[in-house]
Design a protein around this motif. Sequence first.
Motif, PDB file in Angstrom:
ATOM      1  N   THR A 129     -21.243 -50.148  10.036  1.00 47.70           N
ATOM      2  CA  THR A 129     -22.042 -48.927   9.958  1.00 47.70           C
ATOM      3  C   THR A 129     -22.687 -48.622  11.301  1.00 47.70           C
ATOM      4  OG1 THR A 129     -22.518 -49.588   7.669  1.00 47.70           O
ATOM      5  CG2 THR A 129     -23.778 -47.740   8.563  1.00 47.70           C
ATOM      6  N   LEU A 130     -23.203 -49.656  11.949  1.00 42.60           N
ATOM      7  CA  LEU A 130     -23.803 -49.496  13.279  1.00 42.60           C
ATOM      8  C   LEU A 130     -22.786 -48.965  14.279  1.00 42.60           C
ATOM      9  CD1 LEU A 130     -25.990 -52.735  13.602  1.00 42.60           C
ATOM     10  CD2 LEU A 130     -26.824 -50.412  13.934  1.00 42.60           C
ATOM     11  N   ALA A 131     -21.594 -49.529  14.249  1.00 44.81           N
ATOM     12  CA  ALA A 131     -20.563 -49.102  15.197  1.00 44.81           C
ATOM     13  C   ALA A 131     -20.234 -47.621  15.018  1.00 44.81           C
ATOM     14  CB  ALA A 131     -19.309 -49.959  15.015  1.00 44.81           C
ATOM     15  N   GLU A 132     -20.175 -47.151  13.772  1.00 44.50           N
ATOM     16  CA  GLU A 132     -19.867 -45.751  13.516  1.00 44.50           C
ATOM     17  C   GLU A 132     -21.009 -44.845  13.972  1.00 44.50           C
ATOM     18  OE1 GLU A 132     -17.573 -42.506  12.363  1.00 44.50           O
ATOM     19  OE2 GLU A 132     -17.063 -44.624  12.713  1.00 44.50           O
ATOM     20  N   ALA A 133     -22.247 -45.294  13.789  1.00 42.66           N
ATOM     21  CA  ALA A 133     -23.397 -44.507  14.234  1.00 42.66           C
ATOM     22  C   ALA A 133     -23.416 -44.389  15.765  1.00 42.66           C
ATOM     23  CB  ALA A 133     -24.692 -45.140  13.733  1.00 42.66           C
ATOM     24  N   ILE A 134     -23.090 -45.482  16.438  1.00 43.21           N
ATOM     25  CA  ILE A 134     -23.042 -45.453  17.908  1.00 43.21           C
ATOM     26  C   ILE A 134     -21.932 -44.517  18.379  1.00 43.21           C
ATOM     27  CG2 ILE A 134     -22.554 -46.868  19.944  1.00 43.21           C
ATOM     28  CD1 ILE A 134     -23.950 -49.201  18.443  1.00 43.21           C
ATOM     29  N   ALA A 135     -20.791 -44.573  17.712  1.00 44.32           N
ATOM     30  CA  ALA A 135     -19.685 -43.672  18.068  1.00 44.32           C
ATOM     31  C   ALA A 135     -20.090 -42.213  17.858  1.00 44.32           C
ATOM     32  CB  ALA A 135     -18.449 -44.010  17.234  1.00 44.32           C
ATOM     33  N   PHE A 136     -20.824 -41.944  16.797  1.00 46.23           N
ATOM     34  CA  PHE A 136     -21.317 -40.589  16.535  1.00 46.23           C
ATOM     35  C   PHE A 136     -22.246 -40.137  17.659  1.00 46.23           C
ATOM     36  CE2 PHE A 136     -24.541 -37.711  14.874  1.00 46.23           C
ATOM     37  CZ  PHE A 136     -23.798 -36.760  14.178  1.00 46.23           C
ATOM     38  N   ALA A 137     -23.117 -41.044  18.106  1.00 48.48           N
ATOM     39  CA  ALA A 137     -24.030 -40.706  19.203  1.00 48.48           C
ATOM     40  C   ALA A 137     -23.258 -40.362  20.473  1.00 48.48           C
ATOM     41  CB  ALA A 137     -24.986 -41.874  19.458  1.00 48.48           C
ATOM     42  N   GLU A 138     -22.194 -41.109  20.750  1.00 50.58           N
ATOM     43  CA  GLU A 138     -21.392 -40.851  21.945  1.00 50.58           C
ATOM     44  C   GLU A 138     -20.655 -39.523  21.847  1.00 50.58           C
ATOM     45  OE1 GLU A 138     -18.965 -44.327  22.035  1.00 50.58           O
ATOM     46  OE2 GLU A 138     -20.515 -45.598  22.985  1.00 50.58           O
ATOM     47  N   ARG A 139     -20.211 -39.163  20.639  1.00 51.81           N
ATOM     48  CA  ARG A 139     -19.482 -37.910  20.452  1.00 51.81           C
ATOM     49  C   ARG A 139     -20.390 -36.686  20.541  1.00 51.81           C
ATOM     50  NH1 ARG A 139     -17.282 -40.597  15.934  1.00 51.81           N
ATOM     51  NH2 ARG A 139     -18.492 -39.220  14.558  1.00 51.81           N
ATOM     52  N   THR A 140     -21.591 -36.817  20.013  1.00 54.77           N
ATOM     53  CA  THR A 140     -22.448 -35.643  19.828  1.00 54.77           C
ATOM     54  C   THR A 140     -23.622 -35.544  20.788  1.00 54.77           C
ATOM     55  OG1 THR A 140     -23.881 -36.755  18.215  1.00 54.77           O
ATOM     56  CG2 THR A 140     -21.871 -35.685  17.368  1.00 54.77           C
ATOM     57  N   GLY A 141     -23.975 -36.654  21.436  1.00 54.15           N
ATOM     58  CA  GLY A 141     -25.161 -36.654  22.287  1.00 54.15           C
ATOM     59  C   GLY A 141     -26.446 -36.967  21.549  1.00 54.15           C
ATOM     60  N   ALA A 142     -26.368 -37.207  20.232  1.00 53.43           N
ATOM     61  CA  ALA A 142     -27.557 -37.607  19.471  1.00 53.43           C
ATOM     62  C   ALA A 142     -28.061 -38.957  19.988  1.00 53.43           C
ATOM     63  CB  ALA A 142     -27.220 -37.713  17.988  1.00 53.43           C
ATOM     64  N   VAL A 143     -29.375 -39.165  19.908  1.00 52.84           N
ATOM     65  CA  VAL A 143     -29.980 -40.408  20.379  1.00 52.84           C
ATOM     66  C   VAL A 143     -29.878 -41.461  19.277  1.00 52.84           C
ATOM     67  CG1 VAL A 143     -32.077 -41.514  21.234  1.00 52.84           C
ATOM     68  CG2 VAL A 143     -31.581 -39.130  21.837  1.00 52.84           C
ATOM     69  N   PHE A 144     -29.266 -42.587  19.599  1.00 50.01           N
ATOM     70  CA  PHE A 144     -29.139 -43.665  18.622  1.00 50.01           C
ATOM     71  C   PHE A 144     -30.463 -44.421  18.513  1.00 50.01           C
ATOM     72  CE2 PHE A 144     -28.079 -48.186  17.743  1.00 50.01           C
ATOM     73  CZ  PHE A 144     -27.691 -48.019  16.423  1.00 50.01           C
ATOM     74  N   ILE A 145     -30.962 -44.542  17.284  1.00 47.50           N
ATOM     75  CA  ILE A 145     -32.225 -45.246  17.034  1.00 47.50           C
ATOM     76  C   ILE A 145     -31.886 -46.593  16.413  1.00 47.50           C
ATOM     77  CG2 ILE A 145     -34.475 -45.155  15.915  1.00 47.50           C
ATOM     78  CD1 ILE A 145     -34.000 -42.949  18.004  1.00 47.50           C
ATOM     79  N   HIS A 146     -31.982 -47.634  17.217  1.00 50.04           N
ATOM     80  CA  HIS A 146     -31.622 -48.971  16.749  1.00 50.04           C
ATOM     81  C   HIS A 146     -32.647 -49.462  15.727  1.00 50.04           C
ATOM     82  CE1 HIS A 146     -30.356 -53.164  16.793  1.00 50.04           C
ATOM     83  NE2 HIS A 146     -29.268 -52.780  17.451  1.00 50.04           N
ATOM     84  N   PRO A 147     -32.216 -50.184  14.703  1.00 47.63           N
ATOM     85  CA  PRO A 147     -33.174 -50.630  13.683  1.00 47.63           C
ATOM     86  C   PRO A 147     -34.176 -51.671  14.147  1.00 47.63           C
ATOM     87  CG  PRO A 147     -30.968 -51.466  13.217  1.00 47.63           C
ATOM     88  CD  PRO A 147     -30.822 -50.478  14.325  1.00 47.63           C
ATOM     89  N   PHE A 148     -33.865 -52.414  15.217  1.00 50.62           N
ATOM     90  CA  PHE A 148     -34.817 -53.455  15.634  1.00 50.62           C
ATOM     91  C   PHE A 148     -34.815 -53.738  17.129  1.00 50.62           C
ATOM     92  CE2 PHE A 148     -30.921 -55.452  13.954  1.00 50.62           C
ATOM     93  CZ  PHE A 148     -30.467 -56.165  15.050  1.00 50.62           C
ATOM     94  N   ASP A 149     -33.755 -53.407  17.844  1.00 47.78           N
ATOM     95  CA  ASP A 149     -33.605 -53.895  19.216  1.00 47.78           C
ATOM     96  C   ASP A 149     -34.068 -52.878  20.260  1.00 47.78           C
ATOM     97  OD1 ASP A 149     -32.772 -56.299  20.529  1.00 47.78           O
ATOM     98  OD2 ASP A 149     -31.174 -55.125  21.467  1.00 47.78           O
ATOM     99  N   HIS A 150     -35.360 -52.541  20.216  1.00 49.96           N
ATOM    100  CA  HIS A 150     -35.932 -51.633  21.206  1.00 49.96           C
ATOM    101  C   HIS A 150     -37.429 -51.921  21.301  1.00 49.96           C
ATOM    102  CE1 HIS A 150     -37.230 -47.921  23.198  1.00 49.96           C
ATOM    103  NE2 HIS A 150     -35.964 -47.760  23.554  1.00 49.96           N
ATOM    104  N   ALA A 151     -37.975 -51.819  22.503  1.00 49.37           N
ATOM    105  CA  ALA A 151     -39.390 -52.152  22.711  1.00 49.37           C
ATOM    106  C   ALA A 151     -40.312 -51.265  21.882  1.00 49.37           C
ATOM    107  CB  ALA A 151     -39.729 -52.042  24.192  1.00 49.37           C
ATOM    108  N   ASP A 152     -39.991 -49.977  21.752  1.00 52.71           N
ATOM    109  CA  ASP A 152     -40.844 -49.091  20.957  1.00 52.71           C
ATOM    110  C   ASP A 152     -40.829 -49.480  19.479  1.00 52.71           C
ATOM    111  OD1 ASP A 152     -41.646 -47.618  23.127  1.00 52.71           O
ATOM    112  OD2 ASP A 152     -40.231 -45.974  22.798  1.00 52.71           O
ATOM    113  N   ILE A 153     -39.671 -49.882  18.986  1.00 56.19           N
ATOM    114  CA  ILE A 153     -39.575 -50.343  17.596  1.00 56.19           C
ATOM    115  C   ILE A 153     -40.454 -51.581  17.405  1.00 56.19           C
ATOM    116  CG2 ILE A 153     -38.040 -51.351  15.870  1.00 56.19           C
ATOM    117  CD1 ILE A 153     -37.462 -48.438  16.159  1.00 56.19           C
TER     118      ILE A 153
END
Length: 401
Positions: A129-153
Amino acid sequence: MDLVDVDRIREARKLLEGIIRVTPMEHARDLERAHGGPVHLKCENLQRTGSFKIRGAYTRLHGLSAEERACGVVAASAGNHAQGVALAASLLGISSTVFMPTRAPLPKLAATRGYGADVHLHGDVLEETLAEAIAFAERTGAVFIHPFDHADIIAGQGTVGLEILEQVPEAATVLVPTGGGGLVAGVACAVKVSRPDVRVVAVQAEDAAAFPPSLAAGGPVRLREMQTMADGIAVGQPGPVSFAHVAAKVDDVLTVSEESLSRAVLLCLERRKLVVEPAGAAAVAALLQYPGEFAAPVVAVVSGGNVDPLLLLQIIQHGMTAGGRYLALRLRVPDRPGSLVSVLSRVRDLGANVLDVEHSRISGALALGEVEIALKLETRGPDHCEEVHAELQRAGFTVVG
């Protein structure tokens, strides 16, 4: 890698004022004897969207630039992160797309759509599911929001730790359900700065525990397979950001069995009147599985309560079995009128509740003139099971299993 500091977590807390709930701390007196002192439950299952995830999601989305917001956001989640992102995006006026596993629980799916996200089902496990969401972000320019791996999270989730210190300032141990590590990383960063003596423990499902091998290897390691009822913490590999924080700040990682998870869900429901999902009950499961292991006062984070009612029914049954609340017996009795009534009357007198009865004359193990009666009983616990078993034998019935 720079770790999230407490000032960043405090900024997140100011940002979240009026957005999230300061969740209550429930005193769990029934768990005190096993741990020699006070035990408290931090009830994030009562948070908006039913879990802690809104804290990190809103913090992350609020930090996006105007250009990034205009592109929309995309996330992947089994449910709780999905709902957090969907609500945060709605509050901030950002369009959101969420990918969920094909077997995502229906209540989480409906809630995510209800918060305004465009939901797509993809993959059998979260990594797909993560891989498909990342691919969607690359296709569309949407910002991928990782469920845990980010300093703001991590900073957003760390606000749970600030609340714990205010609500139980004398806490000696904090137990945190852990999948990818964002919550326990944030809690540890918040707690350790002013109370380095507090033992922060990450709790994982034993059949979906990526942190023990990752810590042993010195970096994120991917699990080959996972199998747990705790879908919310079934993460096959930590991220580099969450791993660095856990390695630096978290004192221990413990694993809990499926039996302990189901018992914990049942205990929360029966004794605390709290609806908790298996992942959210992992810290309570650790309290049950490791009596005397934790210095008190203990705070166990109850991280989420979004559970499918059908799964909850199965978990309750599993938890009652694990707790010795069900008893299955097979008896051989004379094949004559009144034998079954005699058995059931004796069971009634012993205070057990009959759930199912099977009466059979067809078995090669039966003597001529015998029948077998299979009983499934609801009891008051292991001691009552032993009493029923022994009393039926003393009453002259042949108990064969």
